[in-house]
Design a protein around this motif. Structure first.
Motif, PDB file in Angstrom:
ATOM      1  N   ASN A   2       0.783  -1.177   0.140  1.00  0.00           N
ATOM      2  CA  ASN A   2      -0.106   0.044  -0.111  1.00  0.00           C
ATOM      3  C   ASN A   2       1.077   1.125   0.154  1.00  0.00           C
ATOM      4  O   ASN A   2       1.733   1.452   0.770  1.00  0.00           O
ATOM      5  N   PRO A   3       0.688   2.245  -1.048  1.00  0.00           N
ATOM      6  CA  PRO A   3       1.532   3.285  -1.079  1.00  0.00           C
ATOM      7  C   PRO A   3       1.513   4.212   0.239  1.00  0.00           C
ATOM      8  O   PRO A   3       2.567   4.945   0.692  1.00  0.00           O
ATOM      9  N   LYS A   4       0.473   4.003   0.936  1.00  0.00           N
ATOM     10  CA  LYS A   4       0.454   4.949   2.215  1.00  0.00           C
ATOM     11  C   LYS A   4       1.219   4.712   3.151  1.00  0.00           C
ATOM     12  O   LYS A   4       1.655   5.457   4.104  1.00  0.00           O
ATOM     13  N   PHE A   5       1.566   3.379   3.096  1.00  0.00           N
ATOM     14  CA  PHE A   5       2.708   2.736   4.120  1.00  0.00           C
ATOM     15  C   PHE A   5       3.964   3.488   4.487  1.00  0.00           C
ATOM     16  O   PHE A   5       4.420   4.024   5.553  1.00  0.00           O
ATOM     17  N   THR A   6       4.551   4.059   3.250  1.00  0.00           N
ATOM     18  CA  THR A   6       6.014   4.623   3.271  1.00  0.00           C
ATOM     19  C   THR A   6       5.828   6.313   3.265  1.00  0.00           C
ATOM     20  O   THR A   6       6.806   6.875   3.218  1.00  0.00           O
ATOM     21  N   ARG A   7       4.447   6.740   3.113  1.00  0.00           N
ATOM     22  CA  ARG A   7       4.248   8.152   3.164  1.00  0.00           C
ATOM     23  C   ARG A   7       3.748   8.624   4.477  1.00  0.00           C
ATOM     24  O   ARG A   7       3.350   9.809   4.561  1.00  0.00           O
ATOM     25  N   ASN A   8       3.959   7.885   5.369  1.00  0.00           N
ATOM     26  CA  ASN A   8       3.799   8.505   6.724  1.00  0.00           C
ATOM     27  C   ASN A   8       4.952   9.093   7.650  1.00  0.00           C
ATOM     28  O   ASN A   8       4.885   9.557   8.745  1.00  0.00           O
ATOM     29  N   GLY A   9       6.044   9.261   6.690  1.00  0.00           N
ATOM     30  CA  GLY A   9       7.255   9.770   7.215  1.00  0.00           C
ATOM     31  C   GLY A   9       8.013   9.045   8.363  1.00  0.00           C
ATOM     32  O   GLY A   9       8.951   9.510   9.129  1.00  0.00           O
ATOM     33  N   TYR A  10       7.663   7.660   8.364  1.00  0.00           N
ATOM     34  CA  TYR A  10       8.420   7.065   9.256  1.00  0.00           C
ATOM     35  C   TYR A  10      10.034   6.921   8.954  1.00  0.00           C
ATOM     36  O   TYR A  10      10.167   6.666   7.753  1.00  0.00           O
ATOM     37  N   LYS A  11      10.938   7.086   9.876  1.00  0.00           N
ATOM     38  CA  LYS A  11      12.346   6.779   9.823  1.00  0.00           C
ATOM     39  C   LYS A  11      12.819   5.413   9.564  1.00  0.00           C
ATOM     40  O   LYS A  11      13.820   5.176   9.301  1.00  0.00           O
ATOM     41  N   THR A  12      11.822   4.518  10.042  1.00  0.00           N
ATOM     42  CA  THR A  12      12.199   3.044  10.213  1.00  0.00           C
ATOM     43  C   THR A  12      11.593   2.175   9.157  1.00  0.00           C
ATOM     44  O   THR A  12      11.567   1.036   9.632  1.00  0.00           O
ATOM     45  N   THR A  13      11.112   2.532   8.195  1.00  0.00           N
ATOM     46  CA  THR A  13      10.127   1.791   7.312  1.00  0.00           C
ATOM     47  C   THR A  13      10.885   1.872   6.168  1.00  0.00           C
ATOM     48  O   THR A  13      11.078   2.955   5.346  1.00  0.00           O
ATOM     49  N   PHE A  14      11.009   0.658   5.340  1.00  0.00           N
ATOM     50  CA  PHE A  14      11.642   0.426   3.869  1.00  0.00           C
ATOM     51  C   PHE A  14      10.810  -0.811   3.415  1.00  0.00           C
ATOM     52  O   PHE A  14      10.411  -1.569   3.966  1.00  0.00           O
TER      53      PHE A  14
END
Length: 252
Positions: A2-14
């Motif tokens: 889901n594109p929203k997953f990496t658009r939340n600004g988490y610095k821990t998500t790849f």
């Protein structure tokens, strides 16, 4: 995906696979440019996945100069599609896109055949399974279905993936399911960042992980953008012939 997953600004998500924007967009362009779709119908199951990938598909169809002739909705538990397919049939579709999973797509293909809808049937990784021909109960024509899933290797990268598959089979006595090589790469990219940072402390290795570039994984070369998404992620397009899945192309 889901594109929203990496658009939340988490610095821990790849993410090491292409997202649904990429998936839906690629299929939308393919429907217009390669399949020459003139009357395109879209159905989705109203789940976050199904709706998301269908919206991206529709956007790309329009951006490629195509038009959506009909849009219908179902659920991920539905079994009878007579009403929505009858509405679609009136538009004489040459392409029907379904955002959802194979358990619904199979019976839908069967009912399309019963209603005499001779359209190409497209979908994302949710329908792109080995089970689809069984679920369609013999209603799929050769080459009728075009689906895509995240990932794919070509050229010299094939050798690395073939070796991974052979090693995996030897160790676990099981064939690789679609995402095992991506989990392997995700783990090894983190290990690589820890080695470079000289630490397994997240605070120390995370900034190094974020800067990953040119890492040669079994799924291809890995580099992350500012959101943590893989750059230039691949997709593989498939069809079915004789009830067996066949690769059409790897696209980026």
């Amino acid at each position: 995906t889901n594109p929203k997953f990496t658009r939340n600004g988490y610095k821990t998500t790849f993410r090491v696979v292409a997202d649904d924007v990429h998936l839906g967009g690629t299929l939308g362009r393919y429907a217009v440019k390669e399949l020459k779709g003139k009357s395109i119908a879209v159905i989705d199951d109203r789940t976050a996945y199904g709706q998301g990938v269908a919206e991206e598909f529709a956007k790309a169809v329009k951006a490629s100069g195509g038009a959506i002739a009909e849009q219908q909705f179902t659920t991920d538990k539905a079994t009878d599609f007579t009403a929505i397919l009858t509405a679609i049939k009136a538009k004489k579709p040459d392409v029907v896109f379904y955002g959802g999973m194979d358990a619904v797509a199979g019976p839908m293909i069967r009912q399309m055949k019963q209603l005499g809808i001779n359209a190409k049937f497209m979908g994302g990784d949710g329908i792109c399974s080995g089970e689809l021909p069984k679920l369609a109960a013999g209603a799929m024509a050769d080459g009728q279905v075009v689906c895509a899933e995240a990932g794919g290797v070509e050229g010299e990268q094939k050798a690395g993936m073939d070796k991974f598959r052979a090693d995996f089979k030897k160790k676990f006595n099981a064939d690789v399911q679609i995402y095992a090589p991506y989990v392997y790469d995700a783990t090894m990219v983190m290990v690589d960042a820890m080695v470079k940072a000289g630490s397994a402390e997240p605070a120390k290795y995370l900034p190094v992980l974020a800067k990953t570039s040119g890492y040669k994984g079994v799924t291809g070369t890995i580099a992350f953008d500012e959101k943590g998404d893989v750059k230039n992620g691949a997709l593989t397009l498939f069809t079915y012939k004789g009830e067996k899945r066949e690769q059409i192309a790897v696209v980026r």
